[in-house]
Design a protein around this motif. Structure first.
Motif, PDB file in Angstrom:
ATOM      1  N   PRO A 110       6.474  57.677  88.144  1.00  0.00           N
ATOM      2  CA  PRO A 110       5.572  57.019  89.099  1.00  0.00           C
ATOM      3  C   PRO A 110       4.932  55.748  88.561  1.00  0.00           C
ATOM      4  O   PRO A 110       4.800  54.759  89.273  1.00  0.00           O
ATOM      5  N   SER A 111       4.518  55.740  87.286  1.00  0.00           N
ATOM      6  CA  SER A 111       3.861  54.554  86.735  1.00  0.00           C
ATOM      7  C   SER A 111       4.809  53.362  86.703  1.00  0.00           C
ATOM      8  O   SER A 111       4.416  52.223  86.987  1.00  0.00           O
ATOM      9  N   ARG A 143       7.668  63.600  95.260  1.00  0.00           N
ATOM     10  CA  ARG A 143       8.549  63.564  94.099  1.00  0.00           C
ATOM     11  C   ARG A 143       9.297  64.889  93.932  1.00  0.00           C
ATOM     12  O   ARG A 143       8.724  65.905  93.541  1.00  0.00           O
ATOM     13  N   ARG A 172      -0.138  70.235  89.058  1.00  0.00           N
ATOM     14  CA  ARG A 172      -0.975  69.062  89.337  1.00  0.00           C
ATOM     15  C   ARG A 172      -0.120  67.880  89.786  1.00  0.00           C
ATOM     16  O   ARG A 172      -0.457  67.187  90.759  1.00  0.00           O
ATOM     17  N   CYS A 173       0.995  67.645  89.082  1.00  0.00           N
ATOM     18  CA  CYS A 173       1.865  66.523  89.441  1.00  0.00           C
ATOM     19  C   CYS A 173       2.462  66.698  90.833  1.00  0.00           C
ATOM     20  O   CYS A 173       2.550  65.744  91.608  1.00  0.00           O
ATOM     21  N   THR A 175       1.169  68.218  93.232  1.00  0.00           N
ATOM     22  CA  THR A 175       0.091  68.029  94.205  1.00  0.00           C
ATOM     23  C   THR A 175      -0.248  66.550  94.366  1.00  0.00           C
ATOM     24  O   THR A 175      -0.436  66.056  95.479  1.00  0.00           O
ATOM     25  N   GLU A 176      -0.288  65.824  93.249  1.00  0.00           N
ATOM     26  CA  GLU A 176      -0.654  64.408  93.291  1.00  0.00           C
ATOM     27  C   GLU A 176       0.469  63.527  93.829  1.00  0.00           C
ATOM     28  O   GLU A 176       0.219  62.490  94.447  1.00  0.00           O
ATOM     29  N   TRP A 177       1.715  63.925  93.568  1.00  0.00           N
ATOM     30  CA  TRP A 177       2.870  63.152  94.045  1.00  0.00           C
ATOM     31  C   TRP A 177       3.798  64.078  94.836  1.00  0.00           C
ATOM     32  O   TRP A 177       4.886  64.438  94.379  1.00  0.00           O
ATOM     33  N   PRO A 178       3.373  64.509  96.011  1.00  0.00           N
ATOM     34  CA  PRO A 178       4.135  65.514  96.771  1.00  0.00           C
ATOM     35  C   PRO A 178       5.514  65.037  97.214  1.00  0.00           C
ATOM     36  O   PRO A 178       6.360  65.861  97.571  1.00  0.00           O
ATOM     37  N   ARG A 199       5.297  52.112  90.278  1.00  0.00           N
ATOM     38  CA  ARG A 199       4.156  51.304  90.732  1.00  0.00           C
ATOM     39  C   ARG A 199       4.216  49.904  90.142  1.00  0.00           C
ATOM     40  O   ARG A 199       3.904  48.916  90.820  1.00  0.00           O
ATOM     41  N   TYR A 220       9.309  66.749  90.300  1.00  0.00           N
ATOM     42  CA  TYR A 220       8.302  67.725  89.888  1.00  0.00           C
ATOM     43  C   TYR A 220       8.576  69.099  90.481  1.00  0.00           C
ATOM     44  O   TYR A 220       8.318  70.132  89.846  1.00  0.00           O
TER      45      TYR A 220
END
Length: 207
Positions: free
Chosen positions: A2-3, A51, A43-44, A46-49, A6, A54
């Protein structure tokens, strides 16, 4: 990642380089690794659904912890996400996820053809899935097609594959495919041919 995505979205530059990493893999009891990774993956996801990556590793970790129902739920959610996605990365990860669940079902004696077909629809040239298809076909009495796939895999030189989003275990094209060919020939009653393949393999290993 993701980084990096972005950074590219903001017109940043991501360089590339040719490197090789000799990864010896993971052996033994991975329970502590799975317990360490599980909260991070939850957590990942949840934060990047969006993707699939994950979801893939979440399902793998849950299987490693014998939380089969949770693993299947995470896995099938990831596959559905991949099927809706238009990105190559998501579709390839979805195919690997199909292979993970299909291999689990094969080990438990459950037919996995639907998962294999779903994975090949996402990524038709996924060679790991082709090997899984050969294993499934042999398990369900279709040794002839298993043999065809095994020989197709052996005909591929992994050094000639274009570097891409998936790295293949070289044994898919070597000893795993050879073992599948021998098993297929034996199942078809072609013992002489199976012995010849085994002898050829032994000679190659001795060089």
């Amino acid at each position: 990642m993701p980084s990096l995505e972005r950074l590219q979205d903001t017109r940043g530059t991501v360089g590339t380089t040719r490197i090789e990493i000799d990864h010896l893999g993971y052996e033994g009891d991975l329970t502590s690794k799975h317990h360490r990774n599980l909260p991070l993956l939850i957590r990942c996801a949840t934060e990047w659904p969006e993707r699939v990556y994950y979801r893939l590793h979440l399902a793998e970790t849950l299987l490693g912890l014998d939380r089969t129902a949770d693993a299947l739920a995470a896995g099938h959610a990831g596959i559905a996400l991949a099927q809706r996605s238009g990105t190559a990365r998501s579709r390839i990860d979805g195919a690997v996820l199909c292979q993970l669940l299909a291999a689990h079902q094969l080990r438990n004696g459950t037919d996995s053809l639907d998962l294999i077909e779903a994975g090949l629809a996402l990524h038709p040239e996924n060679y790991g899935l082709l090997l899984t298809l050969a294993q499934r076909n042999l398990q369900h009495g279709n040794a002839e097609t298993s043999l065809v796939i095994a020989r197709k895999l052996q005909a591929i030189d992994p050094d000639t594959l274009t570097p891409g989003l998936i790295a293949y275990d070289r044994d898919i094209f070597g000893r795993h495919a050879v073992a599948m060919e021998i098993a297929g020939l034996s199942r078809l009653g072609r013992k002489g041919e199976a012995a010849a393949v085994l002898a050829r393999t032994a000679r190659s290993a001795a060089r």
